[in-house]
Design a protein around this motif. Structure first.
Motif, PDB file in Angstrom:
ATOM      1  N   SER A  69      34.976  41.362  42.311  1.00  0.00           N
ATOM      2  CA  SER A  69      36.272  40.471  42.021  1.00  0.00           C
ATOM      3  C   SER A  69      36.990  40.606  40.750  1.00  0.00           C
TER       4      SER A  69
ATOM      5  N   THR B  52      39.743  43.324  39.866  1.00  0.00           N
ATOM      6  CA  THR B  52      41.158  42.914  39.963  1.00  0.00           C
ATOM      7  C   THR B  52      41.602  41.592  39.727  1.00  0.00           C
ATOM      8  N   THR B  53      40.580  40.496  39.517  1.00  0.00           N
ATOM      9  CA  THR B  53      41.063  39.256  38.830  1.00  0.00           C
ATOM     10  C   THR B  53      40.675  38.912  37.506  1.00  0.00           C
TER      11      THR B  53
ATOM     12  N   ASP C  71      41.923  35.747  34.851  1.00  0.00           N
ATOM     13  CA  ASP C  71      41.031  34.906  34.426  1.00  0.00           C
ATOM     14  C   ASP C  71      40.524  34.790  32.912  1.00  0.00           C
TER      15      ASP C  71
ATOM     16  N   ALA D 124      41.022  33.150  39.413  1.00  0.00           N
ATOM     17  CA  ALA D 124      41.462  33.929  40.674  1.00  0.00           C
ATOM     18  C   ALA D 124      40.417  34.459  41.132  1.00  0.00           C
ATOM     19  N   ASN D 125      39.214  34.624  40.439  1.00  0.00           N
ATOM     20  CA  ASN D 125      37.918  35.212  41.124  1.00  0.00           C
ATOM     21  C   ASN D 125      37.569  34.468  42.359  1.00  0.00           C
TER      22      ASN D 125
END
Length: 178
Positions: free
Chosen positions: A15, A18-19, A23, A43-44
């Protein structure tokens, strides 16, 4: 618990690709109550703990090579559940060498390819180690050291490495036999 931790850590690492950028600003400017993730700031997919763990291992430590940490914890969990009886010492040495080597190699060679990435592919540890070694032996020495260490690690894992090296150094001898 270790089995679940290794799965969650792997999920958090995936994750992070992309996040992690979203974060990272929260983690670097952490305020009281942010770890609670009440308004779902992180967002993770694994939440605030996953974001912090991924940031620590992927950014501050080993970069992409950090996937060796959940792999080894997964093997420990299998051994503890008596599902599989791996040689934990051999696996530990192999994974530790892989993580260190891959971290340094990615920091040296992949970081310039991704200048706008939110993290260093080799992690801050990889950057520190390659710069430290490069000060003493230069870039050719670092490359030679990485090649020698890769060969030694492959020899540790498999005895077929010697045959493979012989074929590379003298391909004609093996072609004539065929």
């Amino acid at each position: 618990m270790i089995f679940a931790l290794s799965i969650c850590l792997t999920w958090a690492f995936v994750s992070f690709f992309t996040t992690g950028a979203a974060d990272q600003s929260i983690i670097e400017n952490l305020r009281e109550g942010d770890l609670d993730n009440e308004p779902h700031k992180f967002a993770n997919t694994v939440g605030s703990l996953g974001a912090n763990a991924a940031y620590f291992f992927m950014n501050r430590c080993f970069g992409v090579a950090a996937f060796g940490v959940p792999l080894f914890s997964f093997l420990i969990s299998l051994a503890m559940m008596k599902v599989y009886r791996p040689s934990l010492l051999k696996w530990f040495v192999g994974i530790a060498v892989f993580v260190e080597w891959f971290s340094v190699a990615l920091a040296k060679f992949a970081t310039p390819l991704f200048p706008d990435c939110h993290f260093c592919p080799g992690g801050e540890h990889g950057i520190f180690v390659y710069r430290f070694i490069e000060r003493y032996v230069g870039t050719p020495g670092l490359v030679a050291l990485l090649v020698v260490l890769a060969i030694l690690a492959l020899m540790y894992v498999s005895s077929e490495t010697i045959v493979w090296i012989r074929k590379i150094l003298n391909p004609r001898r093996f072609i004539d036999k065929v």
